[in-house]
Design an enzyme around this catalytic site. Structure first.
Site, PDB file in Angstrom:
ATOM      1  CE  LYS A   1      -4.381   1.558   1.641  1.00  0.00           C
ATOM      2  NZ  LYS A   1      -5.592   1.315   2.386  1.00  0.00           N
TER       3      LYS A   1
ATOM      4  CE  LYS B   1      -3.004 -13.128  -4.063  1.00  0.00           C
ATOM      5  NZ  LYS B   1      -2.797 -12.603  -2.737  1.00  0.00           N
TER       6      LYS B   1
ATOM      7  CE  LYS C   1     -13.119 -10.870  -2.600  1.00  0.00           C
ATOM      8  NZ  LYS C   1     -12.783 -11.165  -1.234  1.00  0.00           N
TER       9      LYS C   1
END
Ligand code: TYM
Length: 328
Positions: A108, A188, A191
């Site tokens: 992040k 991978k 979501k």
């Protein structure tokens, strides 16, 4: 056995083949605890109604997929407040540097986004989740292995400071060939990459996604290594053993079209989840059953977590239950 899953939307094939299928397999192998990690989900889902709906869907999905609440304890993370207190005890032995190296936070930050303390300390809550039930084995996908290492680190430090037998050190359990399920783009499945195939999505929508899976541009005649192809990997999850072996042969021989493989994935996926779909419809029409399952699960989980918390409290010098609650 213990594992948790976040209610952040519908489950995808990565969740199912990497983790949920293990939960179900292991429910006969010993005492099993599985929970819906709503406290973790609060770091991303900010709408209360959506979160409530996601928790409910997660419980229905898990039971529809075969998790049996008679054999395994199924509960919601926030129904066990003991875990939040245990998180604090662990936080006092957690080096900042350890959390700075954890990938959810690091990713992040690398994307230039601001992280809150919830995201930063997320692995400590996860450690408390695991330690609160004296778990030995944690069935997960590859992306959670780092967090289990953090858990072992923290448990080791706490034990070193306060007594060797306070926390049991857990081990991750991964499935060969499904620890990192690829998404429709070959990365991978996740979501956040918008590349998921969902377990319970409508068949037309799923078909559309499968038919759009990216494939490589080599000619159809060229023989290919099936293990290097994410479309084959997806097929190997839903196809029968025989079908998968035949498909592998086809890849090695060459001269086939990806369109046919995609159609085979659509058909096999449809069949693989047909029973779960039916069970899901039945469960949806009986909402009180799910509430009951979660209430029983919470009670069983609290009993275990309460004992572990007590052990940890006393060991580090907080007042034990025999002194707490007295008038003076
Ligand atoms: P979550 O909700 O992101 O994922 C749930 C489980 O699905 C696995 N998974 C995958 N496995 C293989 N391939 C993929 N593409 C894939 N994507 C997801 C994850 O590895 C996970 O096992 N932090 C956890 C939830 C949690 C937890 C815990 C897990 C909270 N406390 C204690 C174990 C023990 C998480 O976010 O999982």
């Amino acid at each position: 056995m213990l594992s948790g899953i976040q209610p952040t939307g519908r489950f995808h094939w990565g969740n199912y083949f990497g983790a949920i299928r293990q939960y179900i397999e292991l429910q006969d192998a010993g005492e099993a605890f599985y929970f819906i990690a709503d406290l973790h989900a609060l770091t991303t889902v900010r709408e209360p109604e959506r979160l409530r709906g996601f928790v409910r869907d997660a419980a229905i999905d898990l039971v529809a997929l075969g998790l049996d609440p008679e054999r395994a304890t199924l509960f919601v993370q926030s129904d066990v407040p003991e875990v939040a207190e245990l998180t604090w005890l662990l936080m006092t032995v957690t080096p900042m540097g350890l959390l700075e190296r954890c990938h959810a936070y690091k990713d992040k930050k690398a994307r230039g986004l601001t992280a809150d303390a919830g995201l930063f300390t997320y692995p400590v809550l996860m450690a408390a989740d695991i330690l609160a039930y004296d778990a030995d084995v944690v069935p997960v996908g590859e992306d959670q292995v780092q967090h289990i290492e953090v858990c072992r680190d923290l448990a080791g430090t706490f034990n070193h400071l306060y007594g060797d037998t306070i926390f049991r050190l857990p081990k991750p359990r991964l499935v060969d060939g499904a620890a990192k399920v690829p998404g429709t783009d070959g990365q991978k499945m996740s979501k956040s990459y918008e590349n998921t195939l969902d377990v319970f999505e409508g068949l037309p929508a799923q078909k559309k996604k499968i038919m759009r899976i990216t494939t490589d541009s080599r000619s159809m005649e060229e023989p290919k290594d099936p293990q290097q192809d994410h479309l084959y990997q997806l097929f190997s999850l839903v196809g029968s053993e025989k079908e998968v072996a035949e498909m592998a042969e086809l890849y090695r021989r060459g001269g086939f079209g990806y369109g046919d493989v995609k159609k085979a994935v659509v058909a096999a996926a449809n069949e693989a989840f047909a029973t779960a779909r039916e069970r899901r419809c039945e469960l949806e029409s009986n909402p009180s059953k799910i509430d009951e399952i979660l209430a029983v699960g919470a009670e069983r989980a609290r009993a275990v977590a309460g004992n572990v918390l007590e052990r940890a409290r006393e060991a580090c010098g907080l007042r034990g239950s025999s002194t707490r609650g007295r008038n003076q």
